[in-house]
Design a protein around this motif. Sequence first.
Motif, short mmCIF file in Angstrom:
data_model
loop_
_atom_site.label_atom_id
_atom_site.label_comp_id
_atom_site.label_asym_id
_atom_site.label_seq_id
_atom_site.Cartn_x
_atom_site.Cartn_y
_atom_site.Cartn_z
N ARG A 107 -0.58 -22.97 14.33
CA ARG A 107 -0.84 -23.04 15.77
C ARG A 107 0.20 -22.20 16.55
NH1 ARG A 107 -2.46 -28.44 14.42
NH2 ARG A 107 -0.38 -29.31 14.83
N VAL A 108 1.42 -22.16 16.02
CA VAL A 108 2.45 -21.33 16.65
C VAL A 108 2.05 -19.86 16.60
CG1 VAL A 108 4.82 -20.47 16.39
CG2 VAL A 108 4.36 -22.93 16.23
N TYR A 109 1.53 -19.41 15.42
CA TYR A 109 1.08 -18.03 15.30
C TYR A 109 0.04 -17.70 16.37
CZ TYR A 109 3.05 -17.93 10.51
OH TYR A 109 3.88 -17.99 9.42
N ALA A 110 -0.89 -18.61 16.54
CA ALA A 110 -1.97 -18.36 17.50
C ALA A 110 -1.43 -18.25 18.92
CB ALA A 110 -3.01 -19.49 17.41
N LYS A 111 -0.51 -19.14 19.29
CA LYS A 111 0.02 -19.12 20.65
C LYS A 111 0.90 -17.90 20.90
CE LYS A 111 -0.22 -24.10 21.45
NZ LYS A 111 0.49 -25.36 21.80
N LEU A 112 1.59 -17.43 19.86
CA LEU A 112 2.45 -16.26 20.02
C LEU A 112 1.70 -14.95 19.85
CD1 LEU A 112 4.68 -18.43 19.88
CD2 LEU A 112 5.97 -16.92 18.37
N GLY A 113 0.46 -15.05 19.33
CA GLY A 113 -0.32 -13.84 19.11
C GLY A 113 0.19 -13.02 17.95
N VAL A 114 0.70 -13.68 16.90
CA VAL A 114 1.20 -12.97 15.72
C VAL A 114 0.48 -13.51 14.49
CG1 VAL A 114 3.47 -12.60 16.76
CG2 VAL A 114 3.10 -14.63 15.35
N GLU A 115 0.68 -12.83 13.37
CA GLU A 115 -0.02 -13.23 12.16
C GLU A 115 0.92 -13.60 11.02
OE1 GLU A 115 -2.71 -10.12 11.10
OE2 GLU A 115 -3.97 -10.37 12.90
N THR A 116 2.18 -13.29 11.14
CA THR A 116 3.08 -13.52 10.02
C THR A 116 4.30 -14.34 10.45
OG1 THR A 116 4.42 -11.54 10.39
CG2 THR A 116 2.42 -11.30 9.05
N ARG A 117 4.89 -14.96 9.44
CA ARG A 117 6.11 -15.74 9.64
C ARG A 117 7.25 -14.84 10.16
NH1 ARG A 117 6.98 -20.46 6.82
NH2 ARG A 117 9.10 -21.31 6.93
N THR A 118 7.31 -13.63 9.63
CA THR A 118 8.37 -12.70 10.04
C THR A 118 8.25 -12.33 11.51
OG1 THR A 118 8.50 -11.78 7.80
CG2 THR A 118 9.39 -10.44 9.59
N ALA A 119 7.03 -12.07 11.96
CA ALA A 119 6.82 -11.72 13.36
C ALA A 119 7.16 -12.88 14.28
CB ALA A 119 5.37 -11.27 13.58
N ALA A 120 6.75 -14.09 13.89
CA ALA A 120 7.07 -15.27 14.70
C ALA A 120 8.58 -15.49 14.76
CB ALA A 120 6.38 -16.50 14.11
N ALA A 121 9.24 -15.34 13.62
CA ALA A 121 10.70 -15.51 13.59
C ALA A 121 11.39 -14.47 14.46
CB ALA A 121 11.20 -15.42 12.15
N GLY A 122 10.87 -13.23 14.43
CA GLY A 122 11.47 -12.17 15.24
C GLY A 122 11.38 -12.48 16.73
N MET A 123 10.21 -12.97 17.18
CA MET A 123 10.06 -13.33 18.59
C MET A 123 10.99 -14.48 18.96
SD MET A 123 5.96 -13.04 19.34
CE MET A 123 6.20 -13.47 21.08
N ALA A 124 11.08 -15.45 18.07
CA ALA A 124 11.94 -16.60 18.34
C ALA A 124 13.41 -16.19 18.40
CB ALA A 124 11.74 -17.67 17.27
N LEU A 125 13.83 -15.33 17.47
CA LEU A 125 15.22 -14.88 17.47
C LEU A 125 15.57 -14.12 18.74
CD1 LEU A 125 15.72 -13.74 13.77
CD2 LEU A 125 16.97 -15.55 14.95
N GLY A 126 14.63 -13.26 19.18
CA GLY A 126 14.88 -12.52 20.40
C GLY A 126 15.09 -13.44 21.59
N ARG A 127 14.26 -14.48 21.69
CA ARG A 127 14.41 -15.41 22.79
C ARG A 127 15.67 -16.25 22.67
NH1 ARG A 127 10.81 -16.73 26.52
NH2 ARG A 127 10.43 -14.51 26.22
N LEU A 128 15.98 -16.69 21.44
CA LEU A 128 17.18 -17.50 21.23
C LEU A 128 18.45 -16.73 21.56
CD1 LEU A 128 16.20 -19.33 17.93
CD2 LEU A 128 16.71 -20.43 20.11
#
Length: 332
Positions: free
Chosen positions: A302-323
């Motif tokens: 569900r996180v992938y869908a809300k962030l508009g990404v398809e991979t764990r790496t992409a989701a982690a990258g967005m999260a790291l940038g915000r953190l």
Amino acid sequence: MQPLDASFLDRQGGAVVLIVDDVPDNLAVLHDALDESGYTVLVATGGEAALARAAQALPDIVLLDAMMPGMDGFEVARRLKAGAATAHIPIIFMTGLTETEHLVAALEAGGVDYVTKPIKPKEVLARMGVHLGGARRARETAQHAGQARNALDAFGYASITVRVADGRLLWQTPLARELLARYCGPGWHQQVPPDVAEWLRRVHGIAHTLHEPPRFALEQGARRLAFHLHQQTGDGAEGDGEWLVVMREESDVAAIEAMSLSFKLTAREAEVLYWVAKGKINRDIGDILGASPATVKKHLERVYAKLGVETRTAAAGMALGRLRQLQPGFLA
């Protein structure tokens, strides 16, 4: 005794001079001569009083009797030079001892010069004039550095200056003292804890070769105290340097709440994304959250869908940038 305001003393005329001598006649002669020459004069008749007065007033220069009952002038000088606030103050010894070993002892204790007794005020004034220009510049530099470091406290960035060789704390802001006591206990006001000292020794020699030197953190439940190197302030030799280290308290709870708002995630989805950004696998995240790996996987989809990404790496990258926007120096 009320603390003396050093800035008030400075505005009253010339440099501030502390005379330390246990003989009242010596004090009187020097006091009158210096006062007539435009100096602001403070006096102390013993070692303990001298240390207290120096800490309160931060004089521009100290005239120090070498031989006094109780704490002698050599010990007073060593203690003044060991204190971060008084180390820059030049000390001129006044001594009746003319043997070479005594004069060497005076210089080794931290003196920059000496005059022999009986004291000749004109000679004292001449010697003082040699050392006061550099002393005033050193004092102003120390004051400006202290103001800058204390200003960091207002933004939640505590700072300390640490000697690499032995982990000795040479400087700490009020917030730094509070945080070290909270995370390490009340005894760490002169030395940093061993694990912090070990981290500093490890990164000291390689810091100049790295764009972002390794950071360090002390964990305490959902909070952590993060340390990072800011600026080298002492000798660059291996093991002998001094570093200004900046500390900041970080919180998992605050970061998770901020990510939930930023990405429009539920609280549990934000928790899962946070631990993904920290490099945890689904099994570890499940252990942390008290859920099964399969449940973690569903939340992550569900996180992938809300962030508009398809991979764990992409989701982690967005999260790291915000953190890293929320917590500069975030430790993944």
